[in-house]
Design a protein around this motif. Structure first.
Motif: not given
Length: 333
Positions: A202-223
């Motif tokens: 997910v982090l490699g997809k560049g999800l912060d493009s066009g948003t007002a934020f810069q994504i630093l990390s995505i951590d899976i909390a629970d599965v």
């Protein structure tokens, strides 16, 4: 007369002083001069005439002057008249200066007028914010449902605050990425064994493009593992197929019943035709006797033949154990 004049003078003096100190806030002017802010009394009177509250301009001006910001009263007054929060903008500029963030007065006012909290944006640039996604449900290729939650660490991007998408867009994109990653897994056990593969993908997809934020990390909390969606779908499909088969069988049964009834009706119709044809035999016999084509002895021989045939059928019925049928009465000619 003297007492009335004194009262008039006192009332007029009080009214004059109240109007004077309203249009000319001497105390605020003295505070500004003491803080090193150069402003004249005429400027304060002009603010009142332009329906600008002097306190909302002078107090932020004093803070900006003490912080060493290059901001003028005209700029602050223009932003105030545009509907902005002057005090919030100045606080944001001071915070950005202390954090060594490149934020100009024009950028700060644009962010403030766009409806965003510019001070909170500066603070989020220094101290990133953690956003937790709701439970995202996805189905692996083996049909097992997987439910996951993630914590997204974001930092505000000052340059993209104006026109950039908000937190809802970030959460939606992260949820979409989780669904895609889990859906492409061959088995749900692969996801459970290595949940960080979701965050990496997910982090490699560049999800912060066009948003007002810069994504630093995505951590899976629970599965968690959910229902067996594949088996449930197969069960539902089998039930649907059974209902379709039952409907088709009922349709065939109804057609067979209808055909049976139709055949019975045709049998009755043919029997009626036979009876009708047999009814013509006596008439033909009578006509043959009258015309002389057959004689009386011929007729009697025919009757004896029929009686003999009837007797043989009765004897045959007795031999097979069936009750012999009664001989039908013959019509006398």
């Amino acid at each position: 007369m003297t007492g009335g004049l004194a009262i008039f003078i006192i009332v007029f003096g009080a009214l004059f002083l109240s109007l004077f100190f309203y249009f000319i806030p001497v105390g605020l002017w003295i505070s500004a001069i003491a803080a090193g802010v150069k402003i004249s009394l005429l400027n304060l009177v002009g603010m009142r005439l332009r329906r600008v509250i002097p306190t909302h301009i002078i107090s932020p001006m004093i803070k900006s002057h003490k912080a060493g910001l290059d901001v003028t009263t005209e700029q602050l007054e223009t932003h105030y008249l545009a509907g902005g929060n002057v005090d919030r903008v100045v606080d944001a500029l001071i915070a950005a200066q202390r954090a060594e963030i490149d934020l100009s007065f024009k950028q700060a006012t644009a962010i403030d007028l766009a409806g965003r909290d510019v001070l909170e944006a500066v603070q989020m640039s220094v101290n990133p914010k953690v956003i937790q996604t709701p439970v995202v449900t996805a189905v692996a290729m083996d049909g097992i449902q997987v439910m996951a939650t993630a914590r997204v660490t974001v930092r505000a991007d000052i340059d993209r605050l104006v026109g950039g998408a908000g937190e809802e867009t970030v959460l939606a994109r992260v949820g979409e990425g989780i669904v895609t990653t889990v859906g492409s897994a061959e088995a749900h056990t692969k996801v459970l064994e290595n949940p960080d593969s979701i965050s990496k993908t997910v982090l490699g997809k560049g999800l912060d493009s066009g948003t007002a934020f810069q994504i630093l990390s995505i951590d899976i909390a629970d599965v968690d593992v959910g229902k067996n969606i594949g088996a449930q779908l197969q069960t539902d499909q089998a039930e649907a197929d059974k209902e379709i088969a039952q409907a088709k069988a009922e349709e065939r049964r109804a057609m067979a019943v209808a055909q049976e009834q139709e055949m019975k009706a045709r049998v009755q119709e043919m029997r009626a035709k036979v009876v009708e044809a047999e009814a013509e035999v006596p008439k033909a016999m009578a006509e043959a006797l009258r015309s002389g084509k057959i004689g009386v002895m011929d007729y009697m021989n025919l009757q004896n033949l029929k009686a003999d045939t009837q007797m043989r059928e009765n004897i045959s019925s007795l031999g097979s154990g069936n009750t012999p049928e009664k001989s039908p009465k013959k019509d006398k000619e």
